[in-house]
Scaffold this motif. Structure first.
Motif, PDB file in Angstrom:
ATOM      1  N   PHE A 140      22.089 -31.840  30.604  1.00  0.00           N
ATOM      2  CA  PHE A 140      21.496 -30.901  29.982  1.00  0.00           C
ATOM      3  C   PHE A 140      20.593 -31.018  29.136  1.00  0.00           C
ATOM      4  N   GLN A 141      20.247 -32.228  28.504  1.00  0.00           N
ATOM      5  CA  GLN A 141      19.228 -32.786  27.808  1.00  0.00           C
ATOM      6  C   GLN A 141      18.040 -33.168  28.493  1.00  0.00           C
ATOM      7  N   LEU A 142      18.139 -33.707  29.645  1.00  0.00           N
ATOM      8  CA  LEU A 142      16.970 -33.758  30.781  1.00  0.00           C
ATOM      9  C   LEU A 142      16.540 -32.267  31.238  1.00  0.00           C
ATOM     10  N   TYR A 143      17.697 -31.372  31.736  1.00  0.00           N
ATOM     11  CA  TYR A 143      17.264 -30.245  31.970  1.00  0.00           C
ATOM     12  C   TYR A 143      16.394 -29.348  31.066  1.00  0.00           C
ATOM     13  N   GLY A 144      16.693 -29.733  29.747  1.00  0.00           N
ATOM     14  CA  GLY A 144      15.836 -28.941  28.671  1.00  0.00           C
ATOM     15  C   GLY A 144      14.589 -29.099  28.663  1.00  0.00           C
ATOM     16  N   PHE A 145      14.024 -30.207  29.568  1.00  0.00           N
ATOM     17  CA  PHE A 145      12.557 -30.521  29.647  1.00  0.00           C
ATOM     18  C   PHE A 145      11.818 -29.390  30.560  1.00  0.00           C
ATOM     19  N   ARG A 151      12.651 -21.844  24.360  1.00  0.00           N
ATOM     20  CA  ARG A 151      14.177 -21.631  25.203  1.00  0.00           C
ATOM     21  C   ARG A 151      15.276 -22.491  24.740  1.00  0.00           C
ATOM     22  N   GLN A 152      16.285 -22.066  24.021  1.00  0.00           N
ATOM     23  CA  GLN A 152      17.294 -22.989  23.800  1.00  0.00           C
ATOM     24  C   GLN A 152      18.086 -23.117  24.907  1.00  0.00           C
ATOM     25  N   THR A 153      18.447 -24.674  25.093  1.00  0.00           N
ATOM     26  CA  THR A 153      19.199 -25.302  26.176  1.00  0.00           C
ATOM     27  C   THR A 153      20.466 -25.615  25.541  1.00  0.00           C
ATOM     28  N   TYR A 154      21.515 -25.113  26.363  1.00  0.00           N
ATOM     29  CA  TYR A 154      22.970 -25.661  26.148  1.00  0.00           C
ATOM     30  C   TYR A 154      23.573 -26.151  27.340  1.00  0.00           C
ATOM     31  N   ILE A 155      24.612 -27.045  26.689  1.00  0.00           N
ATOM     32  CA  ILE A 155      25.651 -27.625  27.648  1.00  0.00           C
ATOM     33  C   ILE A 155      26.277 -26.392  28.328  1.00  0.00           C
ATOM     34  N   LEU A 156      26.164 -26.327  29.852  1.00  0.00           N
ATOM     35  CA  LEU A 156      26.856 -25.262  30.522  1.00  0.00           C
ATOM     36  C   LEU A 156      28.228 -25.719  30.970  1.00  0.00           C
ATOM     37  N   ASN A 157      29.068 -25.166  30.417  1.00  0.00           N
ATOM     38  CA  ASN A 157      30.781 -25.529  30.713  1.00  0.00           C
ATOM     39  C   ASN A 157      30.891 -25.407  32.225  1.00  0.00           C
ATOM     40  N   ARG A 158      31.362 -26.344  32.984  1.00  0.00           N
ATOM     41  CA  ARG A 158      31.677 -26.513  34.205  1.00  0.00           C
ATOM     42  C   ARG A 158      30.295 -26.368  35.248  1.00  0.00           C
ATOM     43  N   GLY A 159      28.949 -26.295  34.449  1.00  0.00           N
ATOM     44  CA  GLY A 159      27.717 -26.139  34.898  1.00  0.00           C
ATOM     45  C   GLY A 159      27.418 -24.735  35.563  1.00  0.00           C
ATOM     46  N   LEU A 160      28.336 -23.550  34.873  1.00  0.00           N
ATOM     47  CA  LEU A 160      28.168 -22.335  35.054  1.00  0.00           C
ATOM     48  C   LEU A 160      27.022 -21.511  34.035  1.00  0.00           C
ATOM     49  N   TYR A 161      26.274 -20.645  34.881  1.00  0.00           N
ATOM     50  CA  TYR A 161      25.212 -19.928  34.118  1.00  0.00           C
ATOM     51  C   TYR A 161      25.597 -19.378  32.718  1.00  0.00           C
ATOM     52  N   ASP A 162      26.639 -18.921  33.065  1.00  0.00           N
ATOM     53  CA  ASP A 162      27.188 -17.806  31.992  1.00  0.00           C
ATOM     54  C   ASP A 162      28.297 -18.382  30.977  1.00  0.00           C
ATOM     55  N   GLU A 218      27.562 -26.357  23.505  1.00  0.00           N
ATOM     56  CA  GLU A 218      27.059 -26.852  22.727  1.00  0.00           C
ATOM     57  C   GLU A 218      25.525 -27.031  23.159  1.00  0.00           C
ATOM     58  N   PRO A 219      24.490 -26.481  21.743  1.00  0.00           N
ATOM     59  CA  PRO A 219      22.992 -26.556  22.032  1.00  0.00           C
ATOM     60  C   PRO A 219      22.691 -27.922  22.181  1.00  0.00           C
ATOM     61  N   VAL A 220      21.707 -28.277  22.924  1.00  0.00           N
ATOM     62  CA  VAL A 220      21.278 -29.729  22.983  1.00  0.00           C
ATOM     63  C   VAL A 220      19.697 -29.629  23.036  1.00  0.00           C
ATOM     64  N   GLU A 221      19.015 -30.627  22.843  1.00  0.00           N
ATOM     65  CA  GLU A 221      17.633 -30.781  22.722  1.00  0.00           C
ATOM     66  C   GLU A 221      16.951 -31.519  23.927  1.00  0.00           C
ATOM     67  N   PRO A 222      15.735 -31.253  24.360  1.00  0.00           N
ATOM     68  CA  PRO A 222      15.377 -32.344  25.540  1.00  0.00           C
ATOM     69  C   PRO A 222      15.359 -33.562  25.276  1.00  0.00           C
ATOM     70  N   GLU A 223      15.905 -34.517  25.982  1.00  0.00           N
ATOM     71  CA  GLU A 223      16.050 -35.936  25.876  1.00  0.00           C
ATOM     72  C   GLU A 223      16.218 -36.552  27.294  1.00  0.00           C
ATOM     73  N   ALA A 224      15.469 -37.619  27.468  1.00  0.00           N
ATOM     74  CA  ALA A 224      15.877 -38.292  28.829  1.00  0.00           C
ATOM     75  C   ALA A 224      17.092 -39.353  28.714  1.00  0.00           C
TER      76      ALA A 224
END
Length: 776
Positions: free
Chosen positions: A362-367, A426-437, A441-447
């Motif tokens: 989800f850090q990569l997703y944040g980009f 837009r704030q990015t979060y780790i999505l529990n079980r990958g579910l949109y809702d 934990e909030p995360v920042e963009p990172e490779a």
């Protein structure tokens, strides 16, 4: 349409196939060496065993980890066991006191590892490799693909006359170590055909075949390579690979499947390859062209790469669910096509085999999460040709700046592109079980740090920063993955066979020093793609015959060690191109909107919801339907079936390596596809209008279809078949008249229909030979 299963017709096919073709059975599985190596290497001997048999329970995924034991990290593997503090899974240099060895050697089902219920087993050789590795010190190494490549010195060879360039030193050294000898050079006609197919995707014409019939000098071969690299067809052939990677299609997908207009981006890709844009720039523009200083329209258009994913047009969907789906698609496409890693496996939980956590994902997703894209931008009844954010390109701009766009008569063209929110992040979060809702934990963009640390002082935390990180010379994956991809397309198999997976579950490189040498050399020469392709096709390795001798068949049936050239069936689009070009039907127009060729009646109606412009299949007409196969209209819900049957990508997700299957349906396509029938008709009438000597006509047909001259026996069999068909049609003139009606290309009414049908049938036979659709 006449059935192709008539006894005489099939007899002729079997006769010609037996005469013309090389051995064509499926190659058996690679013979593996069961000997335990003298020096056990962690990356090449130990880690594949641990990854396949152990990491699912003792690897990176914390949620499924058993007994607290983690074997993919040295410190964890060497630590005292959680439930037995006085014992250790691995004691370096002491296999007798290593619990791992005790468990893998045990016959007790309550003790042995892997446990019987897992369905996994270790061979005796694998057990001995693990034991020997521990006795040799149990040294861990970083995963080979995450170590920046370095150039090795060229290997020393006994045969110093064989290499033409550096590639040959590495391949010949490996052959030498495996007890293999290289094959002789391919005969000129086969080498010529191979070169044309690999560089342009089109067959050579008769004039070129005649020019090189007696062979090449080193100078003439190189001059031909340079000429082919300068032809427009080169950019089209290279773009075809990238369209699979970028999941290019002409509709949005999902059930309400409406037309989209991403073809200006496809035109840019062809242009970029033909202009030999450096690969690092090619990537940077596609990942973040819109974020570059004073971004041009061309740079913004390049970002269409990120927007080729499916987009729903079905009313009633949950906006955020689909918006998240689009960002996930962008993330997965980037990590697969550019980095060659299975990052998508960490969307719902930590990766089970590779060192990527869900947080890494989800850090990569944040980009990609800061685009002002919405889940639903109007339903199919309100469809627009591209979705926001989009680019508008005027005819004036096409005429003056973006001349590579082949636009129809229109005031403006559009394409979906990238753009970032202007007034917020837009704030990015780790999505529990990958579910949109289920944001966590909030995360920042990172490779992903396991690949290379993302230096925030060096790279901005946006897509431009990701692009710069990607093309940094210290990134261990980017150059390796691309070099391997091009190698796989030219040699039929990647140096890493799993072109989409350079992780622990991927195949090990067969020639690791060569892969690294090519990757570094590629970067050293400014990421020059044409130079890379030229290196490969100029090599002695490439120019070998594809004939299999007894020794190589026994030692290396799958040609892993390149002691010959691999045979490979041409792709679906290239088979179509071959028919169009060899018959004289081909329309060489480059780019522009995709076209709709002959398809079965009602093909779209069976999946249509009854709405939108793609509810019914409406075929195009005229010269438009004779353009190259890469321009065939791809509707995501119903991709062209004749191309899918030949393993074309269905384009609903990123795909670097296509499967190669062999099914009866492929024979039915070759026998009955209208474009192949029409190609046979058109070539027969062109040849008959030029010459009435049937022997000469049949020879020309043979050369145009198979790109070589027939020998005496082949000519005799083909002439006999033609005469049988001529007699059959003489007895049934109405069948001949019906047979030559296929297709829309104008028919020459001056020709004798009996002779025309017999020759058409003979050419159709040639197109149905395995050799006609195979690169040898």
């Amino acid at each position: 349409m006449r059935s192709f299963l008539q006894k005489k017709h099939m007899l002729a096919i079997s006769l010609l196939t037996g005469i013309i073709l090389f051995q064509c059975q499926d190659e058996p599985t690679v013979v593996t060496d069961a000997k335990v190596p003298d020096v056990v290497d962690f990356n090449f001997h130990v880690k594949p065993i641990l990854s396949d048999r152990c990491f699912s329970c003792h690897g990176p995924d914390e949620t499924d980890r058993q007994a607290g034991l983690r074997l993919d990290i040295e410190a964890n593997a060497l630590a005292a066991l959680q439930d037995q503090p006085g014992k250790y899974a691995i004691v370096p240099g002491d296999s007798k006191n290593s619990e791992l060895v005790r468990h893998i050697m045990s016959d007790d089902p309550n003790v042995t590892m892997p446990p019987p219920e897992s369905g996994l087993k270790l061979t005796e050789t694998e057990k001995q490799i693990l034991k020997k590795w521990i006795d040799q010190g149990a040294e861990y190494e970083e995963h080979w693909a995450f170590i920046p490549p370095e150039k090795s010195p060229l290997p020393d060879l006994n045969d110093k006359e064989w290499p033409r360039n550096e590639i040959d030193y590495f391949t010949r050294s490996t052959m030498q170590s495996k007890g293999l000898s290289p094959s002789e050079e391919a005969d000129p006609s086969r080498l010529l055909h191979r070169l044309f197919v690999d560089v342009t995707g089109l067959p050579p014409d008769i004039e070129t075949i005649n020019q090189y019939k007696e062979g090449f000098t080193e100078e003439s071969y190189e001059a031909l390579v340079d000429e082919l690299l300068d032809r427009p067809g080169y950019g089209e052939k290279m773009a075809l690979y990238w369209m699979d990677a970028a999941r290019y299609a002409d509709s949005y997908g999902y059930q309400d499947d409406e037309m989209r207009s991403q073809w200006p981006w496809r035109d840019w890709v062809i242009h970029a390859f033909n202009e030999n844009m450096p690969y690092d720039q090619f990537l940077e523009w596609q990942l973040a062209g819109d974020l570059m200083p004073d971004a041009s329209k061309e740079q913004i258009l390049a970002t269409g790469f990120n927007r080729n994913h499916k987009i729903t047009e079905e009313g009633g969907v949950i906006q955020e669910e689909y918006r998240v789906t689009y960002v996930i698609d962008k993330t997965n496409t980037y990590s697969t096509s550019v980095l060659g890693i299975t990052m998508e496996c960490a969307q719902c939980h930590d990766h089970r085999y590779d060192p990527f956590s869900q947080k890494d994902y989800f850090q990569l997703y944040g980009f990609f999460n800061n685009t002002p894209e919405v889940g639903l931008e109007g339903d199919v009844t309100q469809s627009k040709p591209s979705k926001f954010p989009k680019i508008f390109i005027s005819q004036n701009e096409i005429d003056s700046l973006l001349t590579f766009i082949n636009a129809p008569d229109t005031n403006v063209v559009t394409a979906s592109v990238m753009g970032d929110l202007q007034d917020s992040v837009r704030q990015t979060y780790i999505l529990n079980r990958g579910l949109y809702d289920q944001p966590g934990e909030p995360v920042e963009p990172e490779a992903p740090e396991a690949v290379m640390a993302f230096d925030t002082e060096k790279y901005p935390k946006n897509r431009l920063g990701l692009a710069e990180w990607t093309i940094d010379r210290q990134n261990p994956l980017t150059a390796r993955v691309f070099v391997n991809l091009i190698w796989s397309k030219i040699f039929g198999r990647g140096i890493v066979a799993t072109v989409e997976d350079f992780g622990n579950q991927g195949d090990l490189p067969t020639h690791p020093e060569l892969l690294d040498w090519l990757a570094v050399d590629f970067m050293d020469h400014d990421w020059d793609v044409k130079r890379l392709v030229k290196q490969m096709v100029m090599s002695t390795t490439y120019r070998q015959s594809s004939k299999m001798n007894t020794k190589s068949a026994a030692l290396d049936p799958q040609n892993v060690y390149l002691a010959r050239m691999s045979r490979s069936r041409m792709s679906a689009e290239i088979i179509r191109d071959h028919v169009l070009a060899s018959s004289g039907l081909i329309n060489r127009q480059i780019g522009g909107p995709s076209y709709k060729p002959y398809q079965p009646e009602g093909i779209w109606e069976v999946t249509s919801s009854g709405r939108g412009s793609l509810k019914n299949y409406i075929q195009d007409h005229g010269d438009e339907i004779y353009r190259r196969g890469m321009y065939v209209f791809i509707k995501l819900t119903v991709p062209p079936p004749n191309m899918l049957i030949f393993d074309a990508s269905n384009r609903d997700q990123c795909e670097l390596g296509r499967a190669t299957t062999n099914t009866p349906l492929q024979a039915l396509v070759m026998m009955n596809d209208p474009i192949i029938m029409e190609g046979s008709r058109v070539l027969s009438q062109k040849l008959l209008s030029e010459n009435t000597d049937i022997g000469n006509v049949l020879e020309k047909a043979f050369v145009r279809v198979l790109c070589r001259y027939p020998d005496a026996k082949e000519s005799e069999v083909l002439l006999d078949y033609y005469q049988e068909e001529f007699e059959r049609y003489t007895a049934a003139p109405q069948e001949a008249a019906r047979f030559i009606q296929v297709g829309e290309y104008p028919k020459d009414e001056e020709l004798d229909p009996i002779q025309h049908a017999a020759l058409m049938s003979s050419i159709h036979l040639l197109y149905n030979l395995e050799e006609a659709i195979t690169k040898t």
